[in-house]
Each structure stands twice: as C-alpha cells, then as structure tokens.
Design a protein around this motif. Sequence first.
Motif, PDB file in Angstrom:
ATOM      1  N   GLN A   2      82.174 109.550  81.176  1.00  0.00           N
ATOM      2  CA  GLN A   2      83.170 110.227  80.344  1.00  0.00           C
ATOM      3  C   GLN A   2      83.041 111.738  80.415  1.00  0.00           C
ATOM      4  O   GLN A   2      84.052 112.455  80.462  1.00  0.00           O
ATOM      5  N   SER A   3      81.813 112.251  80.429  1.00  0.00           N
ATOM      6  CA  SER A   3      81.637 113.697  80.478  1.00  0.00           C
ATOM      7  C   SER A   3      82.204 114.278  81.768  1.00  0.00           C
ATOM      8  O   SER A   3      82.767 115.386  81.776  1.00  0.00           O
ATOM      9  N   LEU A   4      82.075 113.541  82.870  1.00  0.00           N
ATOM     10  CA  LEU A   4      82.622 113.997  84.145  1.00  0.00           C
ATOM     11  C   LEU A   4      84.146 113.985  84.117  1.00  0.00           C
ATOM     12  O   LEU A   4      84.796 114.914  84.608  1.00  0.00           O
ATOM     13  N   LEU A   5      84.722 112.953  83.526  1.00  0.00           N
ATOM     14  CA  LEU A   5      86.181 112.893  83.399  1.00  0.00           C
ATOM     15  C   LEU A   5      86.697 114.016  82.504  1.00  0.00           C
ATOM     16  O   LEU A   5      87.718 114.656  82.810  1.00  0.00           O
ATOM     17  N   TRP A   6      86.011 114.275  81.393  1.00  0.00           N
ATOM     18  CA  TRP A   6      86.429 115.358  80.516  1.00  0.00           C
ATOM     19  C   TRP A   6      86.328 116.711  81.207  1.00  0.00           C
ATOM     20  O   TRP A   6      87.165 117.604  80.984  1.00  0.00           O
ATOM     21  N   ALA A   7      85.325 116.875  82.054  1.00  0.00           N
ATOM     22  CA  ALA A   7      85.205 118.127  82.812  1.00  0.00           C
ATOM     23  C   ALA A   7      86.375 118.298  83.774  1.00  0.00           C
ATOM     24  O   ALA A   7      86.897 119.408  83.952  1.00  0.00           O
ATOM     25  N   GLY A   8      86.795 117.193  84.403  1.00  0.00           N
ATOM     26  CA  GLY A   8      87.959 117.248  85.277  1.00  0.00           C
ATOM     27  C   GLY A   8      89.231 117.559  84.508  1.00  0.00           C
ATOM     28  O   GLY A   8      90.084 118.336  84.963  1.00  0.00           O
ATOM     29  N   ILE A   9      89.366 116.961  83.319  1.00  0.00           N
ATOM     30  CA  ILE A   9      90.534 117.233  82.471  1.00  0.00           C
ATOM     31  C   ILE A   9      90.534 118.695  82.038  1.00  0.00           C
ATOM     32  O   ILE A   9      91.593 119.351  82.011  1.00  0.00           O
ATOM     33  N   ALA A  10      89.354 119.229  81.718  1.00  0.00           N
ATOM     34  CA  ALA A  10      89.266 120.624  81.278  1.00  0.00           C
ATOM     35  C   ALA A  10      89.716 121.571  82.385  1.00  0.00           C
ATOM     36  O   ALA A  10      90.412 122.568  82.120  1.00  0.00           O
ATOM     37  N   TYR A  11      89.330 121.268  83.624  1.00  0.00           N
ATOM     38  CA  TYR A  11      89.769 122.139  84.721  1.00  0.00           C
ATOM     39  C   TYR A  11      91.288 122.078  84.884  1.00  0.00           C
ATOM     40  O   TYR A  11      91.946 123.122  85.025  1.00  0.00           O
ATOM     41  N   CYS A  12      91.855 120.882  84.863  1.00  0.00           N
ATOM     42  CA  CYS A  12      93.308 120.758  85.011  1.00  0.00           C
ATOM     43  C   CYS A  12      94.042 121.442  83.855  1.00  0.00           C
ATOM     44  O   CYS A  12      95.098 122.054  84.048  1.00  0.00           O
ATOM     45  N   LEU A  37      93.416 114.611  93.122  1.00  0.00           N
ATOM     46  CA  LEU A  37      92.207 114.816  93.928  1.00  0.00           C
ATOM     47  C   LEU A  37      90.938 114.757  93.086  1.00  0.00           C
ATOM     48  O   LEU A  37      89.887 114.339  93.584  1.00  0.00           O
ATOM     49  N   VAL A  38      91.018 115.173  91.829  1.00  0.00           N
ATOM     50  CA  VAL A  38      89.825 115.185  90.980  1.00  0.00           C
ATOM     51  C   VAL A  38      89.756 113.911  90.135  1.00  0.00           C
ATOM     52  O   VAL A  38      88.914 113.036  90.371  1.00  0.00           O
ATOM     53  N   LEU A  39      90.641 113.781  89.154  1.00  0.00           N
ATOM     54  CA  LEU A  39      90.576 112.636  88.240  1.00  0.00           C
ATOM     55  C   LEU A  39      90.913 111.329  88.958  1.00  0.00           C
ATOM     56  O   LEU A  39      90.255 110.308  88.748  1.00  0.00           O
ATOM     57  N   GLY A  40      91.950 111.369  89.808  1.00  0.00           N
ATOM     58  CA  GLY A  40      92.310 110.154  90.536  1.00  0.00           C
ATOM     59  C   GLY A  40      91.185 109.666  91.425  1.00  0.00           C
ATOM     60  O   GLY A  40      90.912 108.463  91.507  1.00  0.00           O
ATOM     61  N   LEU A 300      86.671 113.396  98.558  1.00  0.00           N
ATOM     62  CA  LEU A 300      85.531 112.541  98.913  1.00  0.00           C
ATOM     63  C   LEU A 300      84.395 112.655  97.910  1.00  0.00           C
ATOM     64  O   LEU A 300      83.818 111.646  97.486  1.00  0.00           O
ATOM     65  N   LEU A 301      84.033 113.874  97.508  1.00  0.00           N
ATOM     66  CA  LEU A 301      82.873 114.030  96.626  1.00  0.00           C
ATOM     67  C   LEU A 301      83.081 113.323  95.291  1.00  0.00           C
ATOM     68  O   LEU A 301      82.150 112.723  94.744  1.00  0.00           O
ATOM     69  N   TRP A 302      84.306 113.365  94.739  1.00  0.00           N
ATOM     70  CA  TRP A 302      84.541 112.721  93.450  1.00  0.00           C
ATOM     71  C   TRP A 302      84.697 111.211  93.607  1.00  0.00           C
ATOM     72  O   TRP A 302      84.410 110.467  92.669  1.00  0.00           O
ATOM     73  N   ILE A 303      85.141 110.762  94.775  1.00  0.00           N
ATOM     74  CA  ILE A 303      85.144 109.312  95.033  1.00  0.00           C
ATOM     75  C   ILE A 303      83.710 108.788  95.047  1.00  0.00           C
ATOM     76  O   ILE A 303      83.402 107.755  94.434  1.00  0.00           O
ATOM     77  N   ILE A 304      82.814 109.486  95.750  1.00  0.00           N
ATOM     78  CA  ILE A 304      81.408 109.065  95.805  1.00  0.00           C
ATOM     79  C   ILE A 304      80.784 109.126  94.415  1.00  0.00           C
ATOM     80  O   ILE A 304      79.990 108.248  94.027  1.00  0.00           O
ATOM     81  N   ALA A 305      81.132 110.144  93.630  1.00  0.00           N
ATOM     82  CA  ALA A 305      80.613 110.225  92.263  1.00  0.00           C
ATOM     83  C   ALA A 305      81.073 109.028  91.445  1.00  0.00           C
ATOM     84  O   ALA A 305      80.281 108.413  90.711  1.00  0.00           O
ATOM     85  N   GLY A 306      82.359 108.674  91.555  1.00  0.00           N
ATOM     86  CA  GLY A 306      82.864 107.506  90.840  1.00  0.00           C
ATOM     87  C   GLY A 306      82.203 106.223  91.302  1.00  0.00           C
ATOM     88  O   GLY A 306      81.894 105.335  90.491  1.00  0.00           O
TER      89      GLY A 306
END
Length: 347
Positions: A2-12, A37-40, A300-306
């Motif tokens: 969740q913290s990673l998703l919220w960070a992506g939302i904050a950037y957008c 590219l980030v959240l998806g 790619l980096l966020w896919i691997i993170a997910g």
Amino acid sequence: MQSLLWAGIAYCAAAIPTLILNVYAENAIEWAHELVLVLGSMIVGFAIGRTGRAEFAVGSYVAGCLLIAFWAIGSFVFTLATTGQLVEVYLPSLHKNTIGGMLGAAIVIVYARPPWLRLNPLPYWTSLAVLSSGVAVSQSRQAMIAAIAGLMLISLRRRSETGRRPTLIWIVAVPVLIFAFSMLASQLESDNRFNSAYQRLTWYQDSVDIWQTSPLFGVGLRWWYTSRFGDGFQPPNAELEVLTSVGVVGLIAFLGLFGIGLVVLWRLDPVYGTVGAAVVLTRLVQAQFDLYWVAGQASLLWIIAGISFGTLIRDRDSPHSDSITITTNRPLPIASGPCPRRSVETP
C-alpha cells in the motif's frame, strides 16, 4: 504494498498542477501514460506474482533479453569482421542504450536468482555470460554502471542457499567501471564537440534554463513534443526530465516514490524483496545518464516490484508451500487452524 501504491498516487497527483497551467494534448496524454506506467505496472506485477505466473513472466523477459544479446553479439562480430572496427551495436528499433538497459536489468534479475525463478546452475552462469557480453558490445556506459549498482546491492544480502554474501561482483566491478569512465573521459578530451558526452552537457544546461521558466510546477509533460522551446530534446537525466516537466513539487514526489520503493522492498523477506529493490536501483542509476520516461524500461521496475509482493503473498497463503519465513514490521493476520509447514516471524 500500500505504501508503494500511495507513493505512486502522490507522484501522479503532484503532476496535476502542470496539467492545469499548461494546457495541450501531449501533456494530458502523457499524464495518463505515466499513471499506467507506474500504478498500472505495480498492479499487473502483483497479479502476475499472486497468480503464480512470476516464473513464466520473468523467465520470458530474460529469454527475450538473451535473444537480443545473441543478436547484438552477432551484429558486433559481423561488423568487426567486415570493417575491422569496434563500433556500438544498433539493432532495428533498438538503440544501444535501450539494448544495454534491457540486458542490464536482466543481468540483475538473473544474478539475484530468487528461488521462485528456479534457475539451474548451468543456465544461470551461461545466461550471465551472454547478457554481460550483450551489454559489453552495446557499449552503453550507463547500462554498465547501472548493472554494477544493482549487483552490488544484491551482494549486500546473504544467499539463501549458501548463507554467504556474493563477493565476485566486487572484483568484476572495478574493470567494468574503469572501462566505462575511460570511455567517458576519452569523449570529454575529444575535439568533437558533438559527441554524446558534450551533447549531454549542453542538454543539461538547456534543461536548467527551461526549468527556470516555471520552477515550481514545470512547463508540462512531454514539452519536447511542442515547439515552445525551439528544437525539442528529452533531457537525458531523470531528475532534470521530471524537474522541467512537473517542477520542484513533482520532483519531490518522484524521489519519494523511489525512496519508498527501495525501503519497502528492502524490508521484505530477501527471497522476494532483494530482486525488486535491485531492479528499482538499477533503473534509477541508469536514468542519471539516460532518458527515464520510455515505456518499456519505465514500467519494468514497477512490474518486478509488484511481482515481489504478489509472489510473497501467494507463497504465504499457499497450503503447499515449504517452510517460508516472512519478515514484517507489524503483526500479520493469521487464520485459525493448523498450519504445520509455515512459520511467520514478527520482530
């Protein structure tokens, strides 16, 4: 996650002011593109890991990179044999830095060798040799430096199968870094003021000049697709690219996204989080000398993170998993009933 998703939302969200202040089609389209590219990518990666397809998905990426590496090596050898020159490799629709970036990320994934990827010793070493050769013939300096950064991060963790930290990379890193920086030094000493090193220095200064026209919220996403600043160029540095596009506000959110991503992935069980953190760091380091917002490599980096999170959850919840230890900083909800082959440790 969740913290990673919220960070992506904050950037957008931090990029929204530039949509309001700079109204043009490319700006709005790119905002939606970066959202995907980030959240998806995070969500897709989590779904891949959660449904047990991580081995196939990541293995397919590595296999594709191996094919590109063979192709690049063949092209390099053919050029050397016909012209006698050691030149960079460019393949159809693949710039040398694209080749280097893709293969560099694959090297980091293979070297991390997470147990869920199930790499046997022979394919493991052979894959590393082929991928490394592909990066070498591409002569992508930023890919070499980025791959070394990711590999060094992995070497800080003990191997789950041996209990020892890998040390070979610290020996290999020295000649690779010397080679990369010697190539840079030779370009800076050259009389050719239009080589890639001097061109980057020019673009860095031009990027700062453009940013100063709107320092707080930037001049808009994909501003280089417009004619507002003369001949368009995409800044070859992640921070300058973000700074010119969404300003200081967006840059703070962008750096927060990477900082939070690295922290949460590093705090996961190493079996799952190490490869994710290493790929994120690899991409960030490469983007210090190259374009960041390009579709394939930016996702790619966020896919691997997910995938790291999804695979952990799948193994934790699987009744057929072997002994799995999950480290977290808060208690996990544990269902009632026997769970004989799974242990959960909460510090």
